[in-house]
Motif scaffolding. Structure first.
Motif, PDB file in Angstrom:
ATOM      1  N   ASP A   1      39.139 -42.037 -20.048  1.00  0.00           N
ATOM      2  CA  ASP A   1      38.712 -42.041 -18.648  1.00  0.00           C
ATOM      3  C   ASP A   1      37.435 -41.261 -18.382  1.00  0.00           C
ATOM      4  OD1 ASP A   1      40.973 -43.525 -17.993  1.00  0.00           O
ATOM      5  OD2 ASP A   1      42.183 -41.721 -17.709  1.00  0.00           O
ATOM      6  N   GLN A   2      36.994 -40.451 -19.331  1.00  0.00           N
ATOM      7  CA  GLN A   2      35.835 -39.590 -19.076  1.00  0.00           C
ATOM      8  C   GLN A   2      34.687 -39.803 -20.046  1.00  0.00           C
ATOM      9  OE1 GLN A   2      38.410 -35.854 -18.580  1.00  0.00           O
ATOM     10  NE2 GLN A   2      36.907 -35.596 -16.940  1.00  0.00           N
ATOM     11  N   ILE A   3      34.770 -40.859 -20.846  1.00  0.00           N
ATOM     12  CA  ILE A   3      33.680 -41.200 -21.774  1.00  0.00           C
ATOM     13  C   ILE A   3      33.424 -42.703 -21.723  1.00  0.00           C
ATOM     14  CG2 ILE A   3      32.938 -41.301 -24.191  1.00  0.00           C
ATOM     15  CD1 ILE A   3      34.696 -38.845 -24.717  1.00  0.00           C
ATOM     16  N   THR A   4      32.170 -43.075 -21.565  1.00  0.00           N
ATOM     17  CA  THR A   4      31.749 -44.478 -21.666  1.00  0.00           C
ATOM     18  C   THR A   4      30.782 -44.622 -22.839  1.00  0.00           C
ATOM     19  OG1 THR A   4      32.012 -45.051 -19.333  1.00  0.00           O
ATOM     20  CG2 THR A   4      30.423 -46.326 -20.567  1.00  0.00           C
ATOM     21  N   ILE A   5      31.068 -45.562 -23.729  1.00  0.00           N
ATOM     22  CA  ILE A   5      30.200 -45.820 -24.875  1.00  0.00           C
ATOM     23  C   ILE A   5      28.981 -46.617 -24.421  1.00  0.00           C
ATOM     24  CG2 ILE A   5      30.068 -46.828 -27.193  1.00  0.00           C
ATOM     25  CD1 ILE A   5      32.039 -44.481 -26.892  1.00  0.00           C
ATOM     26  N   LEU A   6      27.819 -46.278 -24.973  1.00  0.00           N
ATOM     27  CA  LEU A   6      26.568 -46.945 -24.614  1.00  0.00           C
ATOM     28  C   LEU A   6      25.886 -47.527 -25.845  1.00  0.00           C
ATOM     29  CD1 LEU A   6      25.007 -44.170 -22.331  1.00  0.00           C
ATOM     30  CD2 LEU A   6      26.190 -46.244 -21.551  1.00  0.00           C
ATOM     31  N   ALA A   7      25.097 -48.556 -25.622  1.00  0.00           N
ATOM     32  CA  ALA A   7      24.227 -49.076 -26.677  1.00  0.00           C
ATOM     33  C   ALA A   7      22.918 -48.283 -26.655  1.00  0.00           C
ATOM     34  CB  ALA A   7      23.969 -50.563 -26.466  1.00  0.00           C
TER      35      ALA A   7
ATOM     36  N   GLY B   1      25.275 -44.382 -28.168  1.00  0.00           N
ATOM     37  CA  GLY B   1      25.298 -43.175 -27.359  1.00  0.00           C
ATOM     38  C   GLY B   1      26.524 -43.179 -26.468  1.00  0.00           C
ATOM     39  N   PHE B   2      26.596 -42.217 -25.554  1.00  0.00           N
ATOM     40  CA  PHE B   2      27.711 -42.187 -24.619  1.00  0.00           C
ATOM     41  C   PHE B   2      27.352 -41.370 -23.391  1.00  0.00           C
ATOM     42  CE2 PHE B   2      28.517 -38.314 -27.128  1.00  0.00           C
ATOM     43  CZ  PHE B   2      28.848 -37.394 -26.143  1.00  0.00           C
ATOM     44  N   ILE B   3      28.116 -41.601 -22.305  1.00  0.00           N
ATOM     45  CA  ILE B   3      28.080 -40.764 -21.112  1.00  0.00           C
ATOM     46  C   ILE B   3      29.466 -40.170 -20.939  1.00  0.00           C
ATOM     47  CG2 ILE B   3      27.680 -40.657 -18.621  1.00  0.00           C
ATOM     48  CD1 ILE B   3      25.970 -43.062 -18.752  1.00  0.00           C
ATOM     49  N   ALA B   4      29.523 -38.884 -20.591  1.00  0.00           N
ATOM     50  CA  ALA B   4      30.806 -38.225 -20.370  1.00  0.00           C
ATOM     51  C   ALA B   4      30.749 -37.406 -19.093  1.00  0.00           C
ATOM     52  CB  ALA B   4      31.162 -37.337 -21.564  1.00  0.00           C
ATOM     53  N   GLY B   5      31.915 -37.260 -18.432  1.00  0.00           N
ATOM     54  CA  GLY B   5      31.959 -36.409 -17.246  1.00  0.00           C
ATOM     55  C   GLY B   5      32.975 -36.849 -16.224  1.00  0.00           C
ATOM     56  N   ASP B   6      32.580 -36.797 -14.963  1.00  0.00           N
ATOM     57  CA  ASP B   6      33.409 -37.073 -13.797  1.00  0.00           C
ATOM     58  C   ASP B   6      34.159 -38.417 -13.938  1.00  0.00           C
ATOM     59  OD1 ASP B   6      34.151 -38.111 -11.179  1.00  0.00           O
ATOM     60  OD2 ASP B   6      32.933 -36.515 -10.310  1.00  0.00           O
ATOM     61  N   THR B   7      35.491 -38.356 -13.850  1.00  0.00           N
ATOM     62  CA  THR B   7      36.330 -39.542 -14.045  1.00  0.00           C
ATOM     63  C   THR B   7      35.961 -40.677 -13.096  1.00  0.00           C
ATOM     64  OG1 THR B   7      38.162 -38.148 -14.770  1.00  0.00           O
ATOM     65  CG2 THR B   7      38.702 -40.386 -14.084  1.00  0.00           C
ATOM     66  N   HIS B   8      35.738 -40.358 -11.837  1.00  0.00           N
ATOM     67  CA  HIS B   8      35.436 -41.402 -10.849  1.00  0.00           C
ATOM     68  C   HIS B   8      34.094 -42.066 -11.146  1.00  0.00           C
ATOM     69  CE1 HIS B   8      38.893 -40.265  -8.497  1.00  0.00           C
ATOM     70  NE2 HIS B   8      38.492 -38.996  -8.475  1.00  0.00           N
TER      71      HIS B   8
END
Length: 406
Positions: free
Chosen positions: A88-94, A253-260
């Protein structure tokens, strides 16, 4: 000028150098393409064969990568895994570029669809994708200088009066191009401001693993945790394997942080984003699981900076960066003329600093700065150092007497 009509800095440099004849192999220090040994131990963990490319990547592979990244974040920034949800707190990126470019439209799509403009703040100078991402949605652009960021905790006065106007703010630490690093106090103040004025604070931390031991840069999520903001409210951090692991071609890469916020990003990305292949996912998992190659890369850069520091010991304008792999140098003469001369005489490419500026004021202020990416071979540094100093002497002398610089 809109980003679709504006030349990217390296393309602009290409036009500047077009038609200039030079001899020998070109040493390109104008672009941040890492030059470190390939992490064979890491990449050898990727299974041979390409059969997996005949199928869509399995969701389980992505979840495994999220879990691996969560463990890395926990080790690196002392985060409590019990309070952290990898799913819920990490999105994988290209790659980090994709994430940066999509952030304004992914997070503010509803407002934009209803004709409500947003304001995006960004460092000046900085990575060109911040500006392009804002322009892509017609956002109003605000800039904040490194000096203003540095003074956040040292001045009794508010060094930046536009906090209430901001919807989304990009910050880069270690900075591209200056190499400056935000302290825990500076991060804390920014987090407080993001909460007070309800804007989204985005930390581009792609250079976080290149630094002089033992001074590991503080991260945004780390600062949040120390403040008791364990849910990282209004905060997002972006990371990549390009610089950390010397694997820009992996596009991971990835983005992590605020669940919403992560939920909104993932929902948007389900339609827009590029899924990483099984090979990329497994390679990424291997890279985030291993620290030895990161330490080796850091040592490579450390040796290179030691040699550059030796070469530039007589230059008062030289300062070793706190992080990242760029030298930010005031060459004392017009940067474009310096770059032309350096390329013509020594076949070395560096980037004029004002190509990374956003505001007209910063463009004017950076006319004598260049960014030098320390991505050369170790044995070439004495030649590069002498070439840069000779070019500085020539251009400064030519300017002082009114002569022409090629």
């Amino acid at each position: 000028m809109h980003f679709s009509e504006r030349l990217y800095p390296q393309a602009r440099l290409g036009m500047l150098l077009n038609g200039i004849e030079t001899e020998g192999n070109v040493i390109d220090l104008s672009i941040g393409e890492p030059n470190v040994p390939l992490a064979q131990d890491v990449l050898s963990q990727i299974p041979d064969g390409f059969e997996a490319l005949t199928q869509y990547p399995k969701p389980a592979l992505q979840f495994e990568l999220q879990e691996t990244i969560a463990r890395w974040l926990s080790r690196r920034y002392k985060l409590d895994l019990q309070c952290f949800s990898a799913k819920d707190q990490i999105t994988i990126l290209a790659g980090s570029r994709e994430g940066i470019f999509m952030l304004p439209i992914a997070l503010f799509n509803h407002q934009l669809q209803h004709g409500q403009p947003i304001t995006v703040a960004m460092p000046d100078p900085g990575y060109p994708i911040y500006l392009a991402s804002a322009e892509n949605v017609g956002a109003k652009v605000q800039t904040i200088s490194q000096t203003q960021l540095s003074e956040l905790t040292t001045s009794e006065l508010d060094v930046y009066a536009c906090w209430a106007e901001i919807d989304l703010m990009f910050v880069c630490s270690p900075s591209n191009p200056t190499g400056e690093v935000l302290s825990l106090l500076q991060w804390t103040r920014l987090i407080e401001l993001a909460k007070e004025y309800q804007f989204i604070l985005v930390a581009d931390e792609c250079y976080s693993e290149i630094y002089s031991e033992p001074f590991a840069p503080t991260g945004l999520l780390e600062a949040c945790a120390k403040m008791g903001n364990s849910k990282f409210e209004n905060c997002l951090a972006i990371h990549s394997l390009s610089k950390r692991s010397g694997l820009p071609g992996l596009r991971s890469g990835f983005i992590a942080g605020d669940t919403h916020l992560i939920k909104s990003l993932q929902s948007y990305r389900n339609y827009h984003g590029v899924s990483l292949s099984s090979i990329q996912l497994k390679g990424s998992q291997a890279a985030w699981s291993d620290e030895q190659h990161v330490l080796s890369n850091r040592q490579v850069y450390g040796r290179k900076f030691d040699e550059f520091s030796k070469q530039f010991s007589d230059l008062s304008c030289y300062q070793m960066p706190a992080g990242g792999f760029y030298i930010w140098l005031d060459v004392g003469c017009p940067a474009e003329k310096f770059c032309q001369r350096l390329y013509q005489e020594f076949a070395i490419k560096v980037l004029p600093g004002h190509y990374l500026a956003v505001s007209d004021l910063t463009v004017e202020a950076l006319q004598q700065y260049v960014r030098i990416a320390v991505v050369c071979e170790q044995e070439d540094i004495p030649f590069i150092g002498q070439a840069i100093k000779q070019t500085m002497q020539f251009c400064c002398h030519s300017n002082s007497v009114g002569g022409h610089v090629a």
